[in-house]
Design a protein around this motif. Structure first.
Motif, mmCIF file in Angstrom:
data_model
loop_
_atom_site.group_PDB
_atom_site.id
_atom_site.type_symbol
_atom_site.label_atom_id
_atom_site.label_comp_id
_atom_site.label_asym_id
_atom_site.label_seq_id
_atom_site.Cartn_x
_atom_site.Cartn_y
_atom_site.Cartn_z
ATOM 1 N N GLY A 125 0.719 -1.117 0.150
ATOM 2 C CA GLY A 125 0.192 0.061 0.048
ATOM 3 C C GLY A 125 0.582 1.282 -0.018
ATOM 4 N N THR A 126 2.052 1.128 -0.168
ATOM 5 C CA THR A 126 3.046 2.302 -0.046
ATOM 6 C C THR A 126 4.019 2.194 -1.152
ATOM 7 O OG1 THR A 126 4.919 1.547 1.284
ATOM 8 C CG2 THR A 126 2.817 2.201 2.565
ATOM 9 N N THR A 127 4.858 3.163 -1.288
ATOM 10 C CA THR A 127 6.079 3.259 -2.103
ATOM 11 C C THR A 127 7.323 3.121 -1.404
ATOM 12 O OG1 THR A 127 6.146 5.532 -1.968
ATOM 13 C CG2 THR A 127 5.022 4.484 -3.879
ATOM 14 N N GLN A 128 7.106 2.763 -0.311
ATOM 15 C CA GLN A 128 8.196 2.619 0.724
ATOM 16 C C GLN A 128 8.900 1.196 0.698
ATOM 17 O OE1 GLN A 128 9.741 5.202 2.677
ATOM 18 N NE2 GLN A 128 8.570 6.366 1.386
ATOM 19 N N TYR A 129 10.191 1.211 0.726
ATOM 20 C CA TYR A 129 10.744 -0.238 0.900
ATOM 21 C C TYR A 129 10.830 -0.664 2.297
ATOM 22 C CZ TYR A 129 12.958 -0.132 -3.770
ATOM 23 O OH TYR A 129 12.887 -0.157 -5.305
ATOM 24 N N ASP A 130 10.925 -1.923 2.482
ATOM 25 C CA ASP A 130 10.400 -2.596 3.616
ATOM 26 C C ASP A 130 11.026 -1.965 5.119
ATOM 27 O OD1 ASP A 130 9.665 -4.614 5.542
ATOM 28 O OD2 ASP A 130 11.638 -5.806 5.092
ATOM 29 N N THR A 131 10.027 -1.379 5.767
ATOM 30 C CA THR A 131 10.201 -0.820 6.959
ATOM 31 C C THR A 131 10.132 -1.533 8.418
ATOM 32 O OG1 THR A 131 8.121 0.217 7.293
ATOM 33 C CG2 THR A 131 9.883 1.610 6.060
ATOM 34 N N SER A 132 9.892 -2.978 8.123
ATOM 35 C CA SER A 132 9.444 -3.866 9.131
ATOM 36 C C SER A 132 10.894 -4.085 10.011
ATOM 37 C CB SER A 132 8.987 -5.019 8.807
ATOM 38 O OG SER A 132 10.113 -5.843 8.350
ATOM 39 N N LYS A 133 10.929 -4.859 11.019
ATOM 40 C CA LYS A 133 11.978 -5.099 11.646
ATOM 41 C C LYS A 133 13.066 -5.836 10.843
ATOM 42 C CE LYS A 133 10.100 -5.755 16.324
ATOM 43 N NZ LYS A 133 9.937 -6.538 17.534
ATOM 44 N N LYS A 134 12.520 -6.641 9.993
ATOM 45 C CA LYS A 134 13.580 -7.117 9.004
ATOM 46 C C LYS A 134 14.313 -6.429 8.126
ATOM 47 C CE LYS A 134 11.236 -11.800 9.107
ATOM 48 N NZ LYS A 134 10.495 -12.776 8.128
ATOM 49 N N ARG A 135 13.689 -5.301 7.711
ATOM 50 C CA ARG A 135 14.248 -4.212 6.593
ATOM 51 C C ARG A 135 15.004 -5.185 5.587
ATOM 52 N NH1 ARG A 135 17.910 -0.402 8.132
ATOM 53 N NH2 ARG A 135 16.982 0.750 6.653
ATOM 54 N N ARG A 136 14.245 -5.971 4.686
ATOM 55 C CA ARG A 136 14.966 -6.609 3.757
ATOM 56 C C ARG A 136 15.280 -5.852 2.582
ATOM 57 N NH1 ARG A 136 9.807 -8.982 4.594
ATOM 58 N NH2 ARG A 136 10.072 -11.271 5.640
ATOM 59 N N VAL A 137 16.571 -6.308 2.155
ATOM 60 C CA VAL A 137 17.175 -5.827 0.877
ATOM 61 C C VAL A 137 16.284 -5.479 -0.176
ATOM 62 C CG1 VAL A 137 19.329 -5.615 -0.445
ATOM 63 C CG2 VAL A 137 19.603 -6.390 2.014
ATOM 64 N N PRO A 138 16.123 -4.401 -0.764
ATOM 65 C CA PRO A 138 15.448 -4.468 -1.976
ATOM 66 C C PRO A 138 15.921 -5.093 -3.043
ATOM 67 C CG PRO A 138 15.370 -2.251 -0.958
ATOM 68 C CD PRO A 138 16.473 -3.132 -0.258
#
Length: 150
Positions: free
Chosen positions: A96-109
């Motif tokens: 739902g956003t244009t942001q790369y992963d901001t979860s705890k995992k912060r996966r590499v795009p």
């Protein structure tokens, strides 16, 4: 399973010889698309943020992309090629956003969603993504081809 279904099953399990080559040898003109799940070999998101250049979104492909490395080494998807990529990584976004992963995992795009083709009689003329479709953690990737018919 029918032979083509078995070949696709084999390819999804392991894109090494002979299944990928057998698919091309049998059908000559093949377009293979999907979430191939290849990632960038950058160790963490901080390194990605430091290395990623928005003005040159594909600068990381040749050095860090697993699929690019595998194809160049003829280790996977032998006989297939990919149109040149000119768009930024298509995974992993906050849905739902244009942001790369901001979860705890912060996966590499990464460019996990790819389109490969057998070059005999197929010529790509567009390969892109659709940034406005944000319902998933992936972005839609599409390609347009001219296909010679015999």
């Amino acid at each position: 399973e029918a032979p083509i279904q078995q070949w696709f099953t084999d390819i999804l399990k392991s894109a090494e010889e002979p299944p990928a080559r057998r698919l091309i040898d049998t059908y000559r003109r093949v377009i293979f698309a999907g979430d191939l799940n290849y990632r960038l070999t950058i160790p963490d998101r901080d390194a990605f943020d430091w290395l990623f250049d928005p003005s040159n979104p594909t600068s990381l492909l040749s050095k860090y992309d697993e699929l690019t490395q595998q194809i160049q080494a003829e280790a996977s998807f032998t006989g297939f090629i990919e149109p040149p990529i000119s768009f930024p990584p298509t995974y992993k976004f906050d849905p739902g956003t244009t942001q790369y992963d901001t979860s705890k995992k912060r996966r590499v795009p990464s460019w996990t969603d790819r389109i490969l083709f057998s070059p005999d009689g197929i010529a790509p003329y567009e390969y892109n993504y659709i940034p406005s479709v944000t319902t998933s953690d992936h972005r839609v990737v599409y390609a347009k081809f001219t296909v010679m018919i015999e």
